[in-house]
Design an enzyme around this catalytic site. Sequence first.
Site, mmCIF file in Angstrom:
data_model
loop_
_atom_site.group_PDB
_atom_site.id
_atom_site.type_symbol
_atom_site.label_atom_id
_atom_site.label_comp_id
_atom_site.label_asym_id
_atom_site.label_seq_id
_atom_site.Cartn_x
_atom_site.Cartn_y
_atom_site.Cartn_z
ATOM 1 N N ARG A 123 0.834 -1.210 0.000
ATOM 2 C CA ARG A 123 0.000 0.000 0.000
ATOM 3 C C ARG A 123 0.867 1.258 0.000
ATOM 4 O O ARG A 123 0.984 1.955 -0.996
ATOM 5 C CB ARG A 123 -0.944 -0.028 1.211
ATOM 6 C CG ARG A 123 -2.106 0.972 1.118
ATOM 7 C CD ARG A 123 -1.773 2.360 1.606
ATOM 8 N NE ARG A 123 -1.337 2.402 2.996
ATOM 9 C CZ ARG A 123 -0.846 3.492 3.567
ATOM 10 N NH1 ARG A 123 -0.718 4.616 2.880
ATOM 11 N NH2 ARG A 123 -0.438 3.455 4.825
ATOM 12 N N ASP A 124 1.526 1.532 1.108
ATOM 13 C CA ASP A 124 2.335 2.750 1.214
ATOM 14 C C ASP A 124 3.545 2.689 0.300
ATOM 15 O O ASP A 124 3.997 3.712 -0.215
ATOM 16 C CB ASP A 124 2.765 2.926 2.676
ATOM 17 C CG ASP A 124 3.317 4.306 2.966
ATOM 18 O OD1 ASP A 124 3.059 5.230 2.178
ATOM 19 O OD2 ASP A 124 3.994 4.463 3.994
ATOM 20 N N HIS B 96 6.370 4.588 12.551
ATOM 21 C CA HIS B 96 6.420 4.547 11.084
ATOM 22 C C HIS B 96 7.439 5.587 10.625
ATOM 23 O O HIS B 96 7.172 6.788 10.672
ATOM 24 C CB HIS B 96 5.021 4.856 10.533
ATOM 25 C CG HIS B 96 4.910 4.776 9.050
ATOM 26 N ND1 HIS B 96 4.059 3.897 8.418
ATOM 27 C CD2 HIS B 96 5.500 5.473 8.056
ATOM 28 C CE1 HIS B 96 4.142 4.065 7.107
ATOM 29 N NE2 HIS B 96 5.019 5.021 6.874
ATOM 30 N N CYS C 156 5.156 9.645 0.169
ATOM 31 C CA CYS C 156 3.807 10.154 0.394
ATOM 32 C C CYS C 156 3.428 11.031 -0.791
ATOM 33 O O CYS C 156 4.141 11.986 -1.114
ATOM 34 C CB CYS C 156 3.737 10.964 1.688
ATOM 35 S SG CYS C 156 2.127 11.729 1.975
#
Length: 310
Positions: free
Chosen positions: A20-21, A216, A249
């Site tokens: 996902r990330d 994280h 991000c």
Amino acid sequence: MVVRDPALPQRVRIYEVGPRDGLQNEASLVPVEVKAEFVRRLLDAGLTTVEATSFVHPRWVPQLADAAELMGRLADDLGEASRDLPVLVPNERGLDRALELGLRHVAIFGSATETFARRNLNRGLESQLEMFAPTVARARAAGLDVRAYVSMCFGDPWEGPVPVAQVVATGRRLLDLGAGQLSLGDTIGVGTAAHVTALVEAFADAGIGPDRLALHFHDTYGQALANAAAGLRAGVTTFDASAGGLGGCPYAASATGNLATEDLVWLLTGLGVEHGVDLDALVGTSTWMAERLGRPSPSAVVRALAQSAP
């Protein structure tokens, strides 16, 4: 050589975020069959928690537009076990999709700063909590486990250093909504070891122990592994990591790759902390994915072991 420090936790959980990330910021679309194989390989390497995807609107993260198809493929491959793969749900619409598939673990994604909340969620620091409240309430009522990511916990590219008290206040509100765990994100990788210690201690002073926290880290300034070691010494036993160091991000240009799972595994192994991961299988998986992305893995451990392989 393994040198066991009895002051450290005996075992940690690695919360794998690569599918996902790790992949969400890739410019070229990764085929859904490659994503499914990536998840399967990570599970086979011994990772027990693999965040598979996000039910975000395709306009915001095109890479994850195939979320439903991916989860369908994984259901075919893994059967009932696929329902235990966590997914990110940005709002109630995302939760609806998770509920339709019978998934058991969801995550929401908030911010510790006003500016990032507005850029990422189009809501302020306070109004983001109002948006999350019905999502968390419905998820908990349906028996789902809810995780809350808190981004910009150490620094924000627009606001600068983020006060520890502000992070704690935001995290407490998310726990009060019903989240079971907070993942504290160093989204732009500016944190240092002492800052990590101070943040974990501030949560403890607020009555929130390290068992409710995950960490994280991003490796923008090369501090992710040192920060993980500091978190470990502070009693945290859940760490987010991304196979091969993939990730970033899409809403913060300065956010480079995540802490590489292989680098974290190497550290934990040397400290005698149990993690349950087969490092060789994991390195093979990250090397395989790097080939499909057309570039070498940024993980130091992947590079070192790949070079030493016969």
